[in-house]
Design an enzyme around this catalytic site. Structure first.
Site, PDB file in Angstrom:
ATOM      1  N   SER A  11      19.385 101.171  47.092  1.00 18.16           N
ATOM      2  CA  SER A  11      19.682  99.750  47.313  1.00 18.16           C
ATOM      3  C   SER A  11      20.512  99.190  46.171  1.00 18.16           C
ATOM      4  O   SER A  11      21.488  98.456  46.377  1.00 18.16           O
ATOM      5  CB  SER A  11      18.374  98.961  47.449  1.00 18.16           C
ATOM      6  N   ALA A 139      18.188  93.488  44.381  1.00 18.32           N
ATOM      7  CA  ALA A 139      19.373  93.861  45.145  1.00 18.32           C
ATOM      8  C   ALA A 139      19.517  93.060  46.435  1.00 18.32           C
ATOM      9  O   ALA A 139      20.633  92.691  46.822  1.00 18.32           O
ATOM     10  CB  ALA A 139      19.331  95.360  45.451  1.00 18.32           C
ATOM     11  N   LYS A 190       8.847  96.345  32.060  1.00 17.43           N
ATOM     12  CA  LYS A 190       8.469  95.185  32.892  1.00 17.43           C
ATOM     13  C   LYS A 190       7.922  95.616  34.247  1.00 17.43           C
ATOM     14  O   LYS A 190       7.133  94.902  34.871  1.00 17.43           O
ATOM     15  CB  LYS A 190       9.645  94.224  33.030  1.00 17.43           C
ATOM     16  N   ASP A 243      13.931  89.407  33.642  1.00 16.67           N
ATOM     17  CA  ASP A 243      13.602  90.435  34.628  1.00 16.67           C
ATOM     18  C   ASP A 243      12.104  90.470  34.907  1.00 16.67           C
ATOM     19  O   ASP A 243      11.663  90.681  36.038  1.00 16.67           O
ATOM     20  CB  ASP A 243      14.079  91.791  34.107  1.00 16.67           C
ATOM     21  N   SER A 253       9.863  92.379  44.999  1.00 18.28           N
ATOM     22  CA  SER A 253       9.645  93.382  43.962  1.00 18.28           C
ATOM     23  C   SER A 253       8.758  94.517  44.472  1.00 18.28           C
ATOM     24  O   SER A 253       7.617  94.298  44.897  1.00 18.28           O
ATOM     25  CB  SER A 253       8.992  92.736  42.740  1.00 18.28           C
ATOM     26  N   ARG A 254       9.267  95.744  44.404  1.00 20.64           N
ATOM     27  CA  ARG A 254       8.471  96.897  44.831  1.00 20.64           C
ATOM     28  C   ARG A 254       7.255  97.095  43.941  1.00 20.64           C
ATOM     29  O   ARG A 254       6.179  97.476  44.408  1.00 20.64           O
ATOM     30  CB  ARG A 254       9.331  98.164  44.815  1.00 20.64           C
ATOM     31  N   ASN A 255       7.418  96.870  42.635  1.00 20.04           N
ATOM     32  CA  ASN A 255       6.308  97.078  41.701  1.00 20.04           C
ATOM     33  C   ASN A 255       5.199  96.056  41.925  1.00 20.04           C
ATOM     34  O   ASN A 255       4.017  96.399  41.898  1.00 20.04           O
ATOM     35  CB  ASN A 255       6.834  97.028  40.270  1.00 20.04           C
ATOM     36  N   GLU A 280       9.068 102.529  40.130  1.00 18.24           N
ATOM     37  CA  GLU A 280       9.286 103.060  38.786  1.00 18.24           C
ATOM     38  C   GLU A 280       8.121 102.784  37.834  1.00 18.24           C
ATOM     39  O   GLU A 280       7.821 103.592  36.958  1.00 18.24           O
ATOM     40  CB  GLU A 280      10.577 102.493  38.184  1.00 18.24           C
TER      41      GLU A 280
END
Length: 335
Positions: A11, A139, A190, A243, A253-255, A280
């Site tokens: 992405s 993104a 982060k 960030d 946010s994936r996290n 990540e």
């Protein structure tokens, strides 16, 4: 004519290719195979970005490796693959070691406990011409043209200026820095704090708790960064608090989403599978702890995230441990 390469049809990789094209550059988007190249060309980007065809005629999608003609034309390259794939992707790409490279990967190398620019240096790239790009850069928003800012850190200020001009266009504004260590560590660390923030959201703790996790998380990110040679100002800027805020508070946010799913009772493997893209922070947490141990730095939030991911504690148990820590003064990191 000089062009820029982007490694990875992620992405973020597709978004960076689109940004470079919008700013006036020719772009070679390097992907893993002919099949992936065909899919990206047919879609004009990635369907999961939800923005339709975003890649124009100046973006050339090419399977690895680069042709000698493409390699000779490059003014620079951006690496936008997950941290676990950086070594393999760079080696497969045919990217010349003489090309200035910027890592857009917000993670740490699990095998060597190193930053991505250090990994690139080990692969033969000049550390003085290798940098990092970070900031509050979701993104899905940037590809739609929504306003955003980032920071690119390169030891050579003139090269940093060149990257600024290559990437800045319209609503996307890039600032320059020479603090590669700080920008890179902030971008990776982060993600771990965002997992904790997502877990707090998932438990229904509310905005106060998330703000507290974010603030204390920033303090531990900064402690480790300063111990490893980063600049304090970086953690107070786009790559740090900027960030961190976006990653902790945005549902994109994936996290953060990973933390929410852990709080809902999913296993780490189930949560990662449901998200469908690399998280990540889950890979970064144990690496950050190893770095911190070597530097003599304490990372309480990161330690609890790592314990949950490793199966040693549940999310409620980890939160209770954080709440039960001894009372202390609010000592903020300073140089």
């Amino acid at each position: 004519m000089a062009a820029y390469a982007v490694l990875g049809a992620t992405s973020w990789g597709v978004t960076l290719a689109a940004l470079l094209e919008r700013a006036g550059s020719d772009v070679i988007l390097v992907v893993r195979s002919d099949l992936e190249a065909h899919a990206v060309r047919a879609a004009g980007g990635l369907e999961r970005l939800g923005a339709g065809r975003v890649l124009g005629p100046r973006v050339h999608v090419h399977p690895a490796p680069l042709t000698p003609e493409h390699a000779a034309s490059l003014a620079g390259a951006l690496v936008a693959v997950p941290s676990h794939a950086v070594r393999e992707s760079v080696l497969a790409s045919g990217l010349p070691a003489t090309v200035p490279v910027v890592s857009a990967t917000k993670g740490l190398d699990l095998e060597t406990s190193s930053r991505m620019t250090a990994l690139l240096a080990a692969l033969g790239f000049d550390p003085g011409r290798t940098g990092a790009l970070s900031g509050p850069n979701l993104a899905h928003e940037i590809i739609r043209g929504l306003p955003a800012a980032a920071v690119v850190a390169v030891p050579d200020p003139d090269l940093g200026l060149a990257w600024q001009h290559a990437l800045s266009h319209g609503a996307f504004r890039v600032y320059a820095s020479t603090d590669v260590v700080g920008v890179e560590l902030a971008g990776a660390l982060k993600n771990v704090i965002a997992i904790a923030a997502g877990a707090a959201w998932g438990l229904g703790f509310g905005a106060n708790a998330v703000a507290a996790i974010m603030t204390r998380g920033l303090a531990e990110m900064t402690r480790l960064g300063l111990a490893l040679g980063a600049e304090l100002a970086t953690f107070n800027g786009l790559a740090g608090v900027g960030d961190l805020a976006a990653t902790c508070f945005s549902p994109l946010s994936r996290n953060r989403r990973f933390g929410e799913l852990l709080a809902a009772g999913r296993s780490p493997a189930e949560a990662a599978a449901e998200i469908g893209e690399t998280v990540e922070g889950a890979r970064t947490a144990p690496v950050a702890l190893r770095m911190a141990a070597a530097a003599g730095v304490e990372l309480p939030i990161t330690a609890e995230v790592a314990a949950v991911i490793g199966g040693a504690r549940t999310v409620p148990e980890a939160m209770l441990r954080l709440l039960g820590r001894p009372l202390a003064r609010e000592e903020l990191p300073r140089r």
